[in-house]
Write a protein that holds these residues in place. Sequence first.
Motif, mmCIF file in Angstrom:
data_model
loop_
_atom_site.group_PDB
_atom_site.id
_atom_site.type_symbol
_atom_site.label_atom_id
_atom_site.label_comp_id
_atom_site.label_asym_id
_atom_site.label_seq_id
_atom_site.Cartn_x
_atom_site.Cartn_y
_atom_site.Cartn_z
ATOM 1 N N ARG A 24 -31.782 -30.778 31.186
ATOM 2 C CA ARG A 24 -32.989 -31.395 31.761
ATOM 3 C C ARG A 24 -33.581 -30.517 32.860
ATOM 4 N NH1 ARG A 24 -35.192 -36.514 32.350
ATOM 5 N NH2 ARG A 24 -37.155 -36.292 33.491
ATOM 6 N N ARG A 25 -32.731 -29.966 33.712
ATOM 7 C CA ARG A 25 -33.241 -29.113 34.786
ATOM 8 C C ARG A 25 -33.943 -27.885 34.223
ATOM 9 N NH1 ARG A 25 -28.236 -30.552 37.493
ATOM 10 N NH2 ARG A 25 -27.323 -28.535 36.968
ATOM 11 N N PHE A 26 -33.376 -27.315 33.152
ATOM 12 C CA PHE A 26 -34.006 -26.164 32.511
ATOM 13 C C PHE A 26 -35.361 -26.562 31.918
ATOM 14 C CE2 PHE A 26 -34.656 -23.905 28.406
ATOM 15 C CZ PHE A 26 -35.028 -22.663 28.935
ATOM 16 N N THR A 27 -35.403 -27.713 31.253
ATOM 17 C CA THR A 27 -36.654 -28.190 30.656
ATOM 18 C C THR A 27 -37.714 -28.409 31.728
ATOM 19 O OG1 THR A 27 -35.346 -29.293 28.938
ATOM 20 C CG2 THR A 27 -37.654 -29.917 29.124
ATOM 21 N N GLU A 28 -37.302 -28.934 32.872
ATOM 22 C CA GLU A 28 -38.244 -29.163 33.964
ATOM 23 C C GLU A 28 -38.845 -27.850 34.474
ATOM 24 O OE1 GLU A 28 -39.475 -31.878 35.041
ATOM 25 O OE2 GLU A 28 -38.147 -33.437 34.247
ATOM 26 N N THR A 29 -38.061 -26.769 34.470
ATOM 27 C CA THR A 29 -38.617 -25.472 34.902
ATOM 28 C C THR A 29 -39.685 -24.989 33.924
ATOM 29 O OG1 THR A 29 -36.941 -24.146 33.733
ATOM 30 C CG2 THR A 29 -36.428 -24.821 35.987
ATOM 31 N N ILE A 30 -39.499 -25.282 32.630
ATOM 32 C CA ILE A 30 -40.511 -24.910 31.636
ATOM 33 C C ILE A 30 -41.788 -25.724 31.855
ATOM 34 C CG2 ILE A 30 -41.056 -24.826 29.167
ATOM 35 C CD1 ILE A 30 -38.932 -22.808 30.032
ATOM 36 N N PHE A 31 -41.629 -27.025 32.101
ATOM 37 C CA PHE A 31 -42.790 -27.871 32.373
ATOM 38 C C PHE A 31 -43.568 -27.356 33.581
ATOM 39 C CE2 PHE A 31 -40.245 -31.726 30.601
ATOM 40 C CZ PHE A 31 -40.574 -31.348 29.312
ATOM 41 N N LYS A 32 -42.849 -27.043 34.644
ATOM 42 C CA LYS A 32 -43.499 -26.608 35.882
ATOM 43 C C LYS A 32 -44.187 -25.262 35.692
ATOM 44 C CE LYS A 32 -42.569 -25.922 40.811
ATOM 45 N NZ LYS A 32 -41.528 -25.959 41.877
ATOM 46 N N LYS A 33 -43.513 -24.341 35.019
ATOM 47 C CA LYS A 33 -44.068 -23.000 34.813
ATOM 48 C C LYS A 33 -45.377 -23.046 34.037
ATOM 49 C CE LYS A 33 -42.886 -18.462 32.913
ATOM 50 N NZ LYS A 33 -41.826 -17.652 32.251
ATOM 51 N N HIS A 34 -45.470 -23.959 33.066
ATOM 52 C CA HIS A 34 -46.650 -24.019 32.203
ATOM 53 C C HIS A 34 -47.560 -25.208 32.543
ATOM 54 C CE1 HIS A 34 -45.203 -20.808 29.537
ATOM 55 N NE2 HIS A 34 -44.006 -21.317 29.742
ATOM 56 N N ASN A 35 -47.310 -25.815 33.703
ATOM 57 C CA ASN A 35 -48.158 -26.903 34.197
ATOM 58 C C ASN A 35 -48.286 -28.020 33.162
ATOM 59 O OD1 ASN A 35 -49.716 -28.132 36.180
ATOM 60 N ND2 ASN A 35 -51.636 -27.294 35.362
ATOM 61 N N ILE A 36 -47.150 -28.459 32.644
ATOM 62 C CA ILE A 36 -47.108 -29.486 31.600
ATOM 63 C C ILE A 36 -46.696 -30.834 32.195
ATOM 64 C CG2 ILE A 36 -45.848 -30.256 29.541
ATOM 65 C CD1 ILE A 36 -45.645 -27.308 28.726
ATOM 66 N N GLU A 37 -47.490 -31.857 31.888
ATOM 67 C CA GLU A 37 -47.102 -33.239 32.208
ATOM 68 C C GLU A 37 -46.510 -33.842 30.944
ATOM 69 O OE1 GLU A 37 -46.915 -35.361 34.676
ATOM 70 O OE2 GLU A 37 -47.638 -33.969 36.208
ATOM 71 N N PRO A 38 -45.187 -33.900 30.818
ATOM 72 C CA PRO A 38 -44.575 -34.341 29.564
ATOM 73 C C PRO A 38 -44.727 -35.838 29.316
ATOM 74 C CG PRO A 38 -42.893 -34.070 31.233
ATOM 75 C CD PRO A 38 -44.180 -33.576 31.844
ATOM 76 N N ASN A 39 -44.761 -36.195 28.060
ATOM 77 C CA ASN A 39 -44.784 -37.599 27.657
ATOM 78 C C ASN A 39 -43.352 -38.033 27.356
ATOM 79 O OD1 ASN A 39 -45.294 -40.131 26.609
ATOM 80 N ND2 ASN A 39 -46.115 -39.390 24.678
ATOM 81 N N ILE A 40 -42.641 -38.445 28.403
ATOM 82 C CA ILE A 40 -41.225 -38.808 28.265
ATOM 83 C C ILE A 40 -41.121 -40.281 27.890
ATOM 84 C CG2 ILE A 40 -38.981 -38.921 29.414
ATOM 85 C CD1 ILE A 40 -40.001 -36.717 31.312
ATOM 86 N N VAL A 41 -40.608 -40.540 26.703
ATOM 87 C CA VAL A 41 -40.504 -41.926 26.227
ATOM 88 C C VAL A 41 -39.104 -42.496 26.431
ATOM 89 C CG1 VAL A 41 -42.362 -41.663 24.558
ATOM 90 C CG2 VAL A 41 -40.009 -41.152 23.863
ATOM 91 N N MET A 42 -38.137 -41.614 26.700
ATOM 92 C CA MET A 42 -36.760 -42.089 26.846
ATOM 93 C C MET A 42 -35.936 -41.055 27.607
ATOM 94 S SD MET A 42 -34.401 -43.553 23.718
ATOM 95 C CE MET A 42 -35.878 -44.211 22.939
ATOM 96 N N GLU A 43 -35.029 -41.511 28.472
ATOM 97 C CA GLU A 43 -34.065 -40.656 29.157
ATOM 98 C C GLU A 43 -32.664 -41.185 28.855
ATOM 99 O OE1 GLU A 43 -34.951 -40.681 33.300
ATOM 100 O OE2 GLU A 43 -36.381 -39.029 33.164
ATOM 101 N N LEU A 44 -31.779 -40.286 28.413
ATOM 102 C CA LEU A 44 -30.424 -40.697 28.045
ATOM 103 C C LEU A 44 -29.406 -39.775 28.715
ATOM 104 C CD1 LEU A 44 -31.177 -41.329 24.285
ATOM 105 C CD2 LEU A 44 -30.751 -43.080 26.009
ATOM 106 N N VAL B 180 -47.060 -27.809 22.591
ATOM 107 C CA VAL B 180 -46.640 -29.023 21.869
ATOM 108 C C VAL B 180 -45.863 -29.963 22.792
ATOM 109 C CG1 VAL B 180 -46.552 -27.822 19.647
ATOM 110 C CG2 VAL B 180 -44.452 -28.073 20.995
ATOM 111 N N LEU B 181 -45.306 -29.424 23.869
ATOM 112 C CA LEU B 181 -44.556 -30.256 24.803
ATOM 113 C C LEU B 181 -45.465 -31.155 25.633
ATOM 114 C CD1 LEU B 181 -41.913 -27.659 26.090
ATOM 115 C CD2 LEU B 181 -41.646 -29.362 24.272
#
Length: 231
Positions: A131-151, A115-116
């Motif tokens: 954010r750093r933790f989330t990035e490790t999840i993206f990298k591990k599962h080869n996910i290109e996230p749809n980031i609409v906002m950074e705060l 879903v990510l």
Amino acid sequence: MLDIVDELKQKLSDLDETPQGRIVLGTTTSIAIQILPRVLSYFQDQFPLIKTSIQSLPSSQIYTQVENGLVDIGIGYLTERNPNLNTSVLYYDTFELVVSPSHPLAKKKHAAVDVLRSTPLILLSPDTVGRRFTETIFKKHNIEPNIVMELSSSEEVKRMVEIDLGAAVISKQSVAHELRQGTLRMIPLSELEVSHPVGVIYKSSRYLNSAMQQFISDLKGMPETQFISSE
């Protein structure tokens, strides 16, 4: 030489048995809002001669500010080992996927990590632990996230998610109030179920005046339930 003079003054004032002095705390906005009011209200009642001030800092800066002596005590995620600093775990937190009640995922009791890939995400800035933790999840599962906002803070992220501008991966402790009120919904993802220690950080070589000693002692002595919101 000025540092030595200041330390000597602190040692002389500590000859008084009553803990007193000033403490500069460094912590994230989320921890300052969620945890410190309960801790400081108790502490101020017990030790009214001890004055505290708070600096709101990104997680990445807490270690540096403590090591450089700009902050007396840090409270944040324990992300590294530094021989110049002492740390002690206070409680454990997790990062969770949260959405507004009107979001398409809101009624799901569990979701797969995929879903990510497709869900528009509102994320914390890159200098945060979450954010750093989330990035490790993206990298591990080869996910290109749809980031609409950074705060820069969890408080900002929560407000954007509440008005359904996207989903977020955020500290479970920071959204405890919103989950109880029903303004946010948590969608469990097994890949996110990793415990992250949150604790106190202080310089190992620094003289701890009576105020700092008392504050650190009280923090270490508090049960984890004192930090985990259950209102």
